[in-house]
Design a protein around this motif. Sequence first.
Motif, mmCIF file in Angstrom:
data_model
loop_
_atom_site.group_PDB
_atom_site.id
_atom_site.type_symbol
_atom_site.label_atom_id
_atom_site.label_comp_id
_atom_site.label_asym_id
_atom_site.label_seq_id
_atom_site.Cartn_x
_atom_site.Cartn_y
_atom_site.Cartn_z
ATOM 1 N N HIS A 216 0.193 -8.448 -0.064
ATOM 2 C CA HIS A 216 0.035 -7.019 0.213
ATOM 3 C C HIS A 216 -0.820 -6.349 -0.874
ATOM 4 C CE1 HIS A 216 3.138 -7.544 3.249
ATOM 5 N NE2 HIS A 216 2.967 -6.277 3.631
ATOM 6 N N GLN B 289 -4.422 -7.067 -0.305
ATOM 7 C CA GLN B 289 -4.954 -6.297 0.814
ATOM 8 C C GLN B 289 -4.943 -4.792 0.559
ATOM 9 O OE1 GLN B 289 -2.712 -7.482 4.267
ATOM 10 N NE2 GLN B 289 -3.346 -9.629 4.137
ATOM 11 N N LYS C 204 -2.215 -2.874 0.077
ATOM 12 C CA LYS C 204 -1.106 -2.227 0.792
ATOM 13 C C LYS C 204 0.103 -2.114 -0.136
ATOM 14 C CE LYS C 204 -2.427 -4.229 5.271
ATOM 15 N NZ LYS C 204 -1.972 -5.087 6.403
ATOM 16 N N THR C 205 0.780 -1.006 -0.052
ATOM 17 C CA THR C 205 2.015 -0.865 -0.824
ATOM 18 C C THR C 205 3.115 -1.703 -0.174
ATOM 19 O OG1 THR C 205 2.641 1.087 0.462
ATOM 20 C CG2 THR C 205 1.407 1.469 -1.576
ATOM 21 N N VAL C 206 4.043 -2.183 -1.000
ATOM 22 C CA VAL C 206 5.117 -3.027 -0.509
ATOM 23 C C VAL C 206 6.345 -2.818 -1.373
ATOM 24 C CG1 VAL C 206 4.281 -4.977 -1.879
ATOM 25 C CG2 VAL C 206 5.805 -5.397 0.045
ATOM 26 N N GLN D 12 1.443 3.437 -4.848
ATOM 27 C CA GLN D 12 -0.004 3.347 -4.981
ATOM 28 C C GLN D 12 -0.444 3.182 -6.427
ATOM 29 O OE1 GLN D 12 -2.045 3.209 -2.264
ATOM 30 N NE2 GLN D 12 -3.663 2.660 -3.729
#
Length: 369
Positions: free
Chosen positions: A123, A126, A128-130, A135
């Motif tokens: 993630h 890519q 993306k937050t997870v 952020q």
Amino acid sequence: MDTILGPLYYAVSWIIVQFHSFYSLMFDKNSGWAWGLSIVSLVVLIRICLIPLFVKQIKATRNMQALQPKMKAIQERYKSDRQRQSEEMMKLYKETGTNPLSSCLPILAQSPFFISLYQVLNHIAQGKTVGVIDQSLLDSARKAHIFGAPLSAKFMDNASKVEHLGATLTDVRVVTVIMIVLMSLSQFYTQRQLMTKNVDLSVKTPFMQQQKMLMYVFPIMFAVFGINFPVGVLVYWLTTNVWTMGQQMFVIRRNPTPGSLAYTQRQERLKAKGKLKEDPAEIAAKEAAEAARASRQQPKRQTKSKRQTGPAAGQPDKTPGGRTKASSGNGADEPEDGKPRQGGGSSRGAKSGQRKGGPQRPKHPSSKK
């Protein structure tokens, strides 16, 4: 999979963030040291929690080694009846309390954490937050490099993607290749150490052949799948391999399998330090050998009659001059100088006196006529 392992994503990401907050006090929060040490600390924490399972794995492996002769006998006896063979195997496992899957428990227990860490880093790659990584933490993790390779980069990534992460494709591939080689070598050494030092070599079983095959299969698997792992996952897997190698070395040295090379070496170390008494079986064997040696050296005990009569019949004892010693009537031997002893003569002299000058036996009255 995200739905099933979603709670683990939060758990893994939360642990990493907590370690990252701690290491940010000593290193730059955007550095590879802060994020890399957070991943290493995650490995150590997980492996400490898995120590009870590791102990069960050791016991299960030893039980399986001990059961191999019996298992082989069952296979030979029921080789034409697969169902009966399986029933007898399950019966043997139940009687001995052995679980064949216990040796795989540590690996199975790590799998969810490994998958979760892989997905968290994927993630991040890519953008993306997870989990609990927001952020700001995402931007910090994307800036982190280990020896010039981003944590989320892979060997198979293209040049444009790697450049977008602020690195070169050469740096990423050199770092990933080195880590894959170290990961495979550590796995090979761990398995080889188990086969050469902690296995009872006096018993040849199919289990040993399987372990020998895995010794070569696992490193190849790591090399093949490693090219698709992000650098952060390679850090995780290399750390867990090194932990396993050190943990196994400690166990083999302190508690080796009886009959193995490591067991013999441990016994010798304890004897040299005077911390190990001799084995009772060895003591009994030494005592038996000493008794046998003493019985060979001690002369045989003669009976009283043999001591009085001298040599056995038919084997006359000879004097140094070659003459044969004769026994007197009272059991006394003739002296070697030939002179009669006081108070009696030889048996030959006694017989001569009876014939010539010795007392005559009186005649019967009837013989006078």
